[in-house]
Structures are given as C-alpha cells and as structure tokens.
Design a protein around this motif. Sequence first.
Motif: not given
Lengths: 221, 221
Positions: A168-169, A176-178, A180-181, A184-185, A188, B168-169, B173, B177, B180-181, B184-185
């Motif tokens: 991710l990082l 892209g960002v979407e 990545a989000v 990440a979730l 989790r 975020l989306l 933005w 990244v 954003a991560v 989100a967390l």
Amino acid sequence: MRDSYREQLDDILTDLVQMSQTVSTAVRQATTALLEVDIHAAEKVISSDADIDAAQADIEARAFSLLARQAPVAGELRTVVATLRMVTELERMGDLAAHVAKIARLRYPEPAVPEGLRPNFVRMGDVAEKMVIRAGQTLSERDLDSAQELHDRDQEMDELRRDQFRLLLGDDWSYGVEAAVDVALLGRYYERIADHAASVARRVIYVVTGKFPDDEVWPQP
Amino acid sequence: MRDSYREQLDDILTDLVQMSQTVSTAVRQATTALLEVDIHAAEKVISSDADIDAAQADIEARAFSLLARQAPVAGELRTVVATLRMVTELERMGDLAAHVAKIARLRYPEPAVPEGLRPNFVRMGDVAEKMVIRAGQTLSERDLDSAQELHDRDQEMDELRRDQFRLLLGDDWSYGVEAAVDVALLGRYYERIADHAASVARRVIYVVTGKFPDDEVWPQP
C-alpha cells in the motif's frame, strides 16, 4: 434437575459451535464476494448477518437463564460466563464478514481488490476462514493444542497485514486512493476476524484450565 | 452478608465509572497526540493502555467472584452480567485510543491528519470523548435520557465518517495514498469508540429496564 441443567449447558455449547460454522460460511462467502466479484455471495453474507444476530440473542438469553435459575459454580460458571463472551466475539466476526461483503457490493461490478493485492487477500481470506473453523473445533473439543494453533495463525494474519502495508505504502502503488482506502479497511476487517477467533481460543483455555494463557506469550487481543 | 454483597457490587460499579474516566482521558490525549502532533501525549496513551487492561482484569475477576459466591438473581444478576460486557467495551475503547496514538507516533514529527481533514477530526475527537464521558455518567446514574443522547451522538459520528469519505474519495484529494490510509483507519477507530460507548448505553438500558432498546430505532452496534 442436575442432568437437565447439564443438558441445557451442552445444548448451548452445541449451538455456539453451530454458530461458529455459520460465521465461517459467512467469512468464506465474503471472500468469494470480494475476490470473485460475486454480488450474490455479497448479498447472502449481508442478509445472513441477521441470522447470526438472532443466534447471539438466543444463546445469550439461554446462558443468562442458566445463570439465573441454576447458579452454576466453578468450571460450569466459567463455561457459562465464557459463553456470553464467545457469542459476542462470533457475532462481531459476522458483522466484519458483512463489512467485507458491503465493500465488495459497493464496488461491484468492479473488483474492490486490485490485481496486485489478490494473492495477499486470498491468503487473508483463507487464514480467517480456517481460524473461525478452528475456533469452533477448539470450543467443541475443548482442545488446548487447537487453541495454540490459533495463536500461531493469528501471527500469520498479522504478517499478511504487514505485507499489505508494504504494498500500500510502497512507491509503486498505482491503484489510486479509493483502492488504497478499500484495501486498508478490508485488511483491518480480516485482521479483526482473526483477533476474535484467537480471543475465543483464549477463552477456551480459560474454561479448561481456569487460567488465561501467559500474556507474555499470548498478548490479549 | 447481603449488605457486604451490595457493597461489593457498588464498588465494582464505582470502579467501572472510574475506568470510563481513564478511558475518556486516553481518548482526549489520543486526539491531542494526533492534532497537536504531540509525541508525549501519544506515549502517555500507549503506556496507559496497560492500566486500562489491568482495571479490566480486576473488575472481571471481582464480578466473576460475585457470581460464584453470591449467585445474584434478577436485576442484580443483570447488573453483574452487564458489568462483564461493559468492562470489555471500555477496554476496547482504550485499545482504539492507543491505535490512534500509535498512528500519531508513527508519523511524528509530521501530522498524520492533513490540514483539510482537521475540522473533521476535531469534531470526531470531541464527539468520541464526550460519548465516553456520557457513557460513564449513564452507568453511574443509570440514566435513560443520557443513554438516548448517546444514541443521537453515535449518529453524529456516523455522519462525520460519511463526510470523511466524501473528502477522501473526492476528486480534489491531494494528500496522497499514505494520508488516505491513515485517515481511513483513524476514522474507523473513532467510529468504533463511539459504537462501544453507544453499546455501553444500550446495556445500561437493559440493566435498568430488563429490555434492550427497540432495535428498530436503535440497531445493535
């Protein structure tokens, strides 16, 4: 009356094991929804969450009623109290499977997981599902070795999550960002499913031995 | 003996309220760590998590001992069982505050929250802290109106989280990244703190009335 009480406790444990099977199916279907971009699987997981909630309410009510009417002591009291905890853990795992399915549904017909993360999520899904199944077996057989295996698998999940953060990082993240989000979730949610399965194992050890495993070796989730 | 038993139960509830104050401090300090880029606050939250875990273990052991030795019934049994749940919720809120603090520490001396998200996190931190304080008051006063207020605040948190996703989306933005991560967390952690506070309120309603609030109006977290 004593026999009938033991039967009631056995029935509660049987239903808790059954509930763990329902949850493991939900976890498997959530992974299918996510990785096979399968909207029907996603809908199934989301709608079956109500059944898991109903199972929780039923088991809770019966465990509470046992406490109220039978006033169990020693090992049996430990079992009933642990049941109240474990049923909450299982219900949360069901919620988390539904969260995974909801992200799959939100991105449908696009996949929520980018190609480069598929191998990571295939393993996460597999580890999570096996942990839930193993948590059910641990509970059903009161097996301390299984409980220890769950601890090891939880560490495997943590390692998968670290791999995920590296991807991710990393400099070559190109999704892209979407994405990545979402990743990440999703990561989790799988990690938390594993934590709850390990926590069920921890409670089985407590029921069987009267002690929690050494927190030096096995930090409380 | 009956008096002494009631005193023991009162002591447990007093310590649970005390624990909720420790947790609310942890949540406030975690927000300070995050928004003021304060490494000392971050370290404090992370190290105080062990105290919260110790309080949990102590309260659990005493509640269990009450069940074993006194076999409470009716409202008192409900109270002891609810105590076992609420102490777990409070412990999780402490973990989540520590998760927030760990992200603040990881990014230090850079801020983990980009400028454009600050107002959102200021409000999230405020709502979360107030919810934990109010959960403690609800518990201490067995106050159904406070419990209802917690439900409303939980919806405010959900709204803040939706705002966050819109930022975020959104197309503009510009923070990359990693941010954003983190966002989100972090948003997830605050949302879960609020969920647990609402869940404590739900259990207080159960203790006082013998029923959970109508799940149509108040879905189980």
